[in-house]
Design an enzyme around this catalytic site. Structure first.
Site, PDB file in Angstrom:
ATOM      1  CB  SER A  12      34.987  58.189  35.324  1.00 35.35           C
ATOM      2  OG  SER A  12      35.710  58.260  34.338  1.00 35.35           O
TER       3      SER A  12
ATOM      4  CE1 TYR B  21      37.491  53.232  33.482  1.00 29.42           C
ATOM      5  CE2 TYR B  21      36.996  54.978  32.789  1.00 29.42           C
ATOM      6  CZ  TYR B  21      37.741  54.333  33.652  1.00 29.42           C
ATOM      7  OH  TYR B  21      37.923  55.030  34.973  1.00 29.42           O
TER       8      TYR B  21
HETATM    9  P1  NDP Z   1      46.495  54.193  39.115  1.00 27.07           P
HETATM   10  O1  NDP Z   1      46.513  53.638  37.889  1.00 27.07           O
HETATM   11  O2  NDP Z   1      47.578  55.377  39.581  1.00 27.07           O
HETATM   12  O3  NDP Z   1      45.867  53.757  40.785  1.00 27.07           O
HETATM   13  C1  NDP Z   1      45.517  52.224  40.382  1.00 27.07           C
HETATM   14  C2  NDP Z   1      45.241  52.269  41.963  1.00 27.07           C
HETATM   15  O4  NDP Z   1      44.470  51.291  42.146  1.00 27.07           O
HETATM   16  C3  NDP Z   1      46.315  51.531  42.424  1.00 27.07           C
HETATM   17  O5  NDP Z   1      46.792  52.244  43.684  1.00 27.07           O
HETATM   18  C4  NDP Z   1      46.231  50.365  42.650  1.00 27.07           C
HETATM   19  O6  NDP Z   1      47.175  49.304  43.540  1.00 27.07           O
HETATM   20  C5  NDP Z   1      44.665  49.665  42.339  1.00 27.07           C
HETATM   21  N1  NDP Z   1      44.165  48.305  41.571  1.00 27.07           N
HETATM   22  C6  NDP Z   1      43.865  48.029  41.278  1.00 27.07           C
HETATM   23  N2  NDP Z   1      43.393  47.031  41.485  1.00 27.07           N
HETATM   24  C7  NDP Z   1      43.280  46.249  42.244  1.00 27.07           C
HETATM   25  C8  NDP Z   1      42.819  45.914  42.626  1.00 27.07           C
HETATM   26  N3  NDP Z   1      42.470  44.325  42.210  1.00 27.07           N
HETATM   27  N4  NDP Z   1      42.475  45.539  43.843  1.00 27.07           N
HETATM   28  C9  NDP Z   1      43.262  46.479  45.564  1.00 27.07           C
HETATM   29  N5  NDP Z   1      43.999  47.579  44.071  1.00 27.07           N
HETATM   30  C10 NDP Z   1      43.789  47.368  42.954  1.00 27.07           C
HETATM   31  O7  NDP Z   1      44.825  54.815  38.429  1.00 27.07           O
HETATM   32  P2  NDP Z   1      43.929  56.354  39.150  1.00 27.07           P
HETATM   33  O8  NDP Z   1      45.019  57.057  40.613  1.00 27.07           O
HETATM   34  O9  NDP Z   1      44.301  57.369  38.205  1.00 27.07           O
HETATM   35  O10 NDP Z   1      42.912  55.713  39.563  1.00 27.07           O
HETATM   36  C11 NDP Z   1      42.401  55.655  40.877  1.00 27.07           C
HETATM   37  C12 NDP Z   1      40.965  56.127  40.733  1.00 27.07           C
HETATM   38  O11 NDP Z   1      40.475  56.826  39.757  1.00 27.07           O
HETATM   39  C13 NDP Z   1      40.272  54.381  39.827  1.00 27.07           C
HETATM   40  O12 NDP Z   1      39.021  54.136  39.958  1.00 27.07           O
HETATM   41  C14 NDP Z   1      40.533  55.063  38.328  1.00 27.07           C
HETATM   42  O13 NDP Z   1      38.960  54.207  37.259  1.00 27.07           O
HETATM   43  C15 NDP Z   1      39.353  56.781  38.505  1.00 27.07           C
HETATM   44  N6  NDP Z   1      39.775  57.625  37.607  1.00 27.07           N
HETATM   45  C16 NDP Z   1      41.008  58.229  36.590  1.00 27.07           C
HETATM   46  C17 NDP Z   1      40.914  58.597  36.319  1.00 27.07           C
HETATM   47  C18 NDP Z   1      42.147  59.539  34.745  1.00 27.07           C
HETATM   48  O14 NDP Z   1      42.304  59.759  34.406  1.00 27.07           O
HETATM   49  N7  NDP Z   1      43.302  58.850  36.404  1.00 27.07           N
HETATM   50  C19 NDP Z   1      39.222  59.673  35.875  1.00 27.07           C
HETATM   51  C20 NDP Z   1      38.168  59.261  36.566  1.00 27.07           C
HETATM   52  C21 NDP Z   1      38.446  58.252  37.591  1.00 27.07           C
HETATM   53  P3  NDP Z   1      47.888  47.617  42.952  1.00 27.07           P
HETATM   54  O15 NDP Z   1      48.629  48.049  41.468  1.00 27.07           O
HETATM   55  O16 NDP Z   1      49.206  48.137  43.771  1.00 27.07           O
HETATM   56  O17 NDP Z   1      46.560  46.635  43.227  1.00 27.07           O
HETATM   57  C1  8X3 Z   2      39.090  58.172  33.411  1.00 26.54           C
HETATM   58  C2  8X3 Z   2      39.298  58.733  32.549  1.00 26.54           C
HETATM   59  O1  8X3 Z   2      39.336  59.318  30.021  1.00 26.54           O
HETATM   60  O2  8X3 Z   2      38.848  57.031  31.083  1.00 26.54           O
HETATM   61  O3  8X3 Z   2      38.197  57.477  34.416  1.00 26.54           O
HETATM   62  O4  8X3 Z   2      37.429  58.585  30.763  1.00 26.54           O
HETATM   63  S1  8X3 Z   2      38.232  58.640  30.916  1.00 26.54           S
END
Ligand code: NDP
Ligand code: 8X3
Length: 254
Positions: free
Chosen positions: A140, A153
């Site tokens: 991120s 985070y």
């Molecule tokens: P979502 O919440 O849409 O997706 C998160 C996914 O992670 C879900 O499929 C969830 O599945 C899974 N997950 C969470 N906890 C667990 C666990 N304990 N075991 C297995 N699976 C888990 O978020 P994003 O798609 O945005 O996030 C994906 C990644 O991208 C993360 O690492 C996030 O930090 C990163 N990210 C996101 C950004 C954003 O702005 N959205 C920016 C930068 C990075 P389920 O609940 O079914 O377990």
């Molecule tokens: C997830 C997005 O804005 O919290 O990594 O950095 S932000």
């Protein structure tokens, strides 16, 4: 069998779109997540739309024993994993350090750091045995810069940033590529999770500018895995055009 990609967090957002995009270029897919109903739905969609093979693992990546059991009980042909996308992760809460809650902090540390290293540790032996593989960590912008109230985070994503470099150093001897993709704001369920279901708070994060989409990131994963054998794209930061740092988004552009 065609190449296999294991994607953690395949039930939503970036992981779900990555599963679709990699299936569209012929990868057989293993998706991991906790919500079985969604895993079944995504599996059916991938099989029907892209005619690939799909396996799903109902798995909480925070549980080391379950990660070990799930991965070791994959049928032999499914252990031949070519690409591991460490995507599952979350933010919980957005509070100044003094007001943060241990429970939220531990969820982030256990998922974003410990879960990622558990999955990787159990998948890597398959890559080592064939002297080939590609690990892609979803970091991120919060792993490159801190922002106000992001504290734990940001720390977990800085850990992913460091682990990505360490994995690259340590696994290079086995011809394993390691890449990190570090996005800024992507509109997914991320903010709904962060604000514990408060949709109006979550939506306000993305108001007034055009955020990245999960598909934008999935297309970058496709670009990274499609590089020639001798090319490893090790580190990518990708931001919405309106975002210039972890804490600066120009909401006046629209
Ligand atoms: P979502 O919440 O849409 O997706 C998160 C996914 O992670 C879900 O499929 C969830 O599945 C899974 N997950 C969470 N906890 C667990 C666990 N304990 N075991 C297995 N699976 C888990 O978020 P994003 O798609 O945005 O996030 C994906 C990644 O991208 C993360 O690492 C996030 O930090 C990163 N990210 C996101 C950004 C954003 O702005 N959205 C920016 C930068 C990075 P389920 O609940 O079914 O377990
Ligand atoms: C997830 C997005 O804005 O919290 O990594 O950095 S932000």
């Amino acid at each position: 069998m065609s190449q296999i990609a294991l994607i953690t967090g395949g039930t939503s957002g970036i992981g779900l779109e990555t599963a679709k995009v990699l299936a569209s270029i012929g990868y057989n897919i293993i998706i991991v997540g906790r919500r079985e109903d969604r895993l079944i739905k995504v599996s059916n969609e991938l099989i029907n739309s892209y005619k690939v093979k799909v396996k799903y693992l109902v798995l909480d990546i925070r549980d080391r024993e379950s990660v070990s059991n799930s991965i070791s009980s994959l049928p032999d042909e499914w252990k031949n994993i070519d690409v591991l996308v460490n995507n599952a992760g979350l933010a919980v809460g957005l509070n100044s350090f003094d007001k943060g809650e241990f429970e939220d902090w531990e969820r982030m540390i256990d998922t974003n750091i410990k879960g990622l290293i558990y999955v990787t540790k159990f998948v890597v032996p398959f890559m080592i045995s064939k002297k080939r593989g590609h690990i892609i960590n979803i970091g991120s912008i919060a792993g490159k810069q801190e922002y106000l109230n992001g504290n734990i985070y940001c720390a977990t994503k800085h850990a992913v940033d460091s682990l990505s470099r360490s994995m690259l150093l340590d696994l290079n001897q086995y011809n394993i590529k390691v890449s990190q993709i570090s996005p800024g704001a992507v509109e997914t369920e991320f903010s709904i999770v962060r604000f514990k279901g408060d949709e109006s708070k979550a939506n306000s994060v993305y108001n007034g500018f055009t955020p990245l989409s999960a598909e934008d990131i999935a297309n970058i994963v496709k670009f990274v895995v499609s590089a020639p054998e001798h090319v490893n794209i090790s580190d990518i930061v990708v931001l919405p055009t309106a975002q210039s740092s972890a804490s600066t988004i120009n909401k006046k552009l629209e």
